[in-house]
Enzyme design. Structure first.
Site, PDB file in Angstrom:
ATOM      1  N   GLY A  85      51.775  50.439  48.387  1.00 32.08           N
ATOM      2  CA  GLY A  85      52.625  50.527  49.555  1.00 32.08           C
ATOM      3  C   GLY A  85      51.875  50.164  50.825  1.00 32.08           C
ATOM      4  O   GLY A  85      50.952  49.336  50.825  1.00 32.08           O
ATOM      5  N   SER A  86      52.230  50.808  51.904  1.00 30.93           N
ATOM      6  CA  SER A  86      51.709  50.416  53.218  1.00 30.93           C
ATOM      7  C   SER A  86      50.234  50.731  53.430  1.00 30.93           C
ATOM      8  O   SER A  86      49.648  50.278  54.427  1.00 30.93           O
ATOM      9  CB  SER A  86      52.545  51.077  54.322  1.00 30.93           C
ATOM     10  OG  SER A  86      53.853  50.541  54.338  1.00 30.93           O
ATOM     11  N   THR A  87      49.615  51.496  52.543  1.00 38.56           N
ATOM     12  CA  THR A  87      48.167  51.678  52.682  1.00 38.56           C
ATOM     13  C   THR A  87      47.448  50.333  52.546  1.00 38.56           C
ATOM     14  O   THR A  87      46.359  50.151  53.095  1.00 38.56           O
ATOM     15  CB  THR A  87      47.609  52.660  51.633  1.00 38.56           C
ATOM     16  OG1 THR A  87      47.862  52.149  50.307  1.00 38.56           O
ATOM     17  CG2 THR A  87      48.239  54.036  51.780  1.00 38.56           C
ATOM     18  N   PHE A  88      48.083  49.381  51.832  1.00 37.23           N
ATOM     19  CA  PHE A  88      47.454  48.071  51.635  1.00 37.23           C
ATOM     20  C   PHE A  88      47.487  47.239  52.918  1.00 37.23           C
ATOM     21  O   PHE A  88      46.787  46.230  53.019  1.00 37.23           O
ATOM     22  CB  PHE A  88      48.150  47.320  50.499  1.00 37.23           C
ATOM     23  CG  PHE A  88      47.382  46.110  50.020  1.00 37.23           C
ATOM     24  CD1 PHE A  88      46.227  46.252  49.270  1.00 37.23           C
ATOM     25  CD2 PHE A  88      47.820  44.832  50.331  1.00 37.23           C
ATOM     26  CE1 PHE A  88      45.512  45.142  48.836  1.00 37.23           C
ATOM     27  CE2 PHE A  88      47.117  43.705  49.893  1.00 37.23           C
ATOM     28  CZ  PHE A  88      45.963  43.867  49.143  1.00 37.23           C
TER      29      PHE A  88
END
Length: 486
Positions: A218-221
């Site tokens: 998800g948005s951690t990437f």
């Protein structure tokens, strides 16, 4: 010598040579194969006549051997096993089964490793019974418990790392299991216990911290995508990107929207720093297409993606596949969807690398191996995995992560009086499936003592209503507070 006597002597000599050759073959050439043969009960019995060393965390024995009244002489027992089982693993002589640290540090624990040679000699000379060596883990019991308690009844994992060393100070996967039920010397009882765990829909045997069903990050990437952009030299935190309400994927009828359902702040454009702070999907998808999959993959691999990681437990490989070649998939990868997959260990390495000024350290789980007399036999020290990004890039990303916790999409990780750098993630799993929730970050932001990654599966019990900020970030907050209060 008569002809008959000479003939008999030759026959005896041939028989002796045949016997000598046969026994030599068995004892030398076939020794390893015979030792590994599951039906060779003598080898198994002999191996349990030695008191196996303990597995120790923070001075506490979390696995040790106690006398048993059966063929195996010693029984392995595990303390607070649900919290530690995915690390210790279990050892079962009646089935010849061994997992986790029990397996990967098995020679050390049995006292047969090369590092224990002088200890074995001393035991023989002094007439002491043979004893294995103890394995001292990097895990901190207080931080481990804080992580375990914070996860509560959720399905997920926590990994906490010292950014400047790579020492793993907490590694929890939930639900846990009782390794004692799999270490008992009753084959039927062990079989029943193992089958029950295998058939449990919660899959408690999976170590979600490093393996299991690897999830999209998800948005951690977005941290990796931003790093790739900054490292190119063509972008900085204030670089402007288009700010539409939605973004149509190239060569596709599908569209991307921000989780908020609005644009990424006011105006026709937004900055990379704002996109990180508010965790906006649309501008990061556009940015990913601009810089290209090859550059993102190159940066991801510098953080550990597409690499084999062993701590010594072997982690599933986190991937940014070479099969991401079209712009639609590249856009999806810009916010950690599509074919990108990661373990919590890998996402913790990303945060730790940013916290450490761009240098990613090799994560490790074992500090030292000591003999029964507490003499050091083997030690493990920090080592660099590599330079993922430069200091300037790390500073830009850190500042955006701090803003995200202060007044952006990661406010659930705020700690009074401490600047926390953080990034949430809410990964879609397809269709009506519950989201996978993430948080990663480090604290204090200006002098990091801990980098952490949190994974919560099944939407934290809230289906598609839960978010990384409301569920995963507060878990990370409790773990960081436990470290900072030591």
């Amino acid at each position: 010598m008569t002809k008959e006597l000479r003939r008999l002597s030759i026959i005896v000599l041939v028989m002796f040579l045949a016997l000598f050759g046969s026994t030599s073959t068995i004892q030398v050439l076939q020794a390893n194969a015979l030792a590994d043969e599951q039906n060779n009960r003598r080898t198994l019995f002999d191996s349990f006549e030695t008191q196996r060393g303990a597995i120790i965390a923070g001075g506490r024995e979390i696995a040790n051997s106690v006398p048993s009244d059966d063929l195996y002489v010693w029984q392995r027992q595990y303390a607070d096993s649900a919290m530690w089982a995915h690390t210790t693993g279990f050892l079962n002589p009646s089935l010849g089964s061994v997992t986790g640290i029990e397996q990967l540090m098995g020679q050390e624990l049995a006292g047969t490793a090369g590092s224990a040679f002088f200890s074995r000699i001393d035991q023989i000379v002094t007439g002491q019974p043979p004893r294995g060596s103890s394995v001292l883990l990097t895990l901190d019991p207080e931080i481990q418990k804080a992580a375990y308690d914070a996860l509560g009844g959720l399905t997920g994992a926590v990994v906490a790392i010292e950014p400047d060393t790579g020492r793993i100070i907490a590694m929890v996967s939930t639900p846990g299991y009782d390794a004692n039920s799999l270490a008992q010397h009753d084959p039927e009882g062990t079989d029943a216990a193992y089958r029950a765990l295998e058939e449990d829909p919660a899959q408690p045997l999976q170590n979600r911290a490093i393996a299991g069903d690897v999830n999209p990050p998800g948005s951690t990437f977005k941290l990796v995508v931003a790093a790739a952009a900054f490292e190119s030299g063509d972008y900085d935190a204030d670089s402007e990107l288009p700010n539409p309400l939605t973004y149509k994927l190239p060569q596709s009828q599908n569209t991307v929207h921000n989780a908020s359902g609005t644009t990424c702040g006011p105006g026709e454009t937004t900055t990379i720093a704002t996109a990180i702070r508010l965790s906006c999907n649309v501008p990061l998808a556009e940015l990913a297409v601009e810089i290209g999959a090859d550059r993102i993959r190159e940066t991801a691999e510098k953080f550990g993606f597409n690499q084999e990681i062993a701590i010594p437990l072997r982690a599933a490989t986190s991937t940014y596949p070479t099969s991401i070649t079209d712009d639609a998939q590249t856009a999806l990868s810009g916010f950690g969807q599509g074919r990108v997959q990661a373990t919590p260990l890998q996402i913790a390495m990303v945060s730790a690398g940013i916290a450490n000024g761009g240098t990613v350290m090799n994560p490790y789980l074992v500090d030292e191996v000591v003999g029964a007399d507490l003499s050091p036999q083997q030690s493990f020290s920090p080592s660099p995995f590599g330079e993922a990004i430069d200091q300037d890039t790390a500073d830009l990303i850190r500042d955006a992560m701090v803003s995200s916790v202060q007044d952006g999409a990661a406010t659930g990780a705020r700690i009074d009086g401490v600047d926390v750098a953080g990034k949430t993630g809410t990964a879609e799993m397809g269709g009506e499936n519950p989201y996978t929730l993430w948080f990663t970050g480090f604290a204090p932001a200006d002098d990091p003592e801990i980098a952490v990654a949190v994974l919560v599966e099944d939407g934290g019990g809230q289906g598609q209503s839960g978010s990384g900020n409301t569920i995963a970030a507060p878990i990370a907050k409790k773990v960081m507070e436990a470290v900072l209060s030591r």
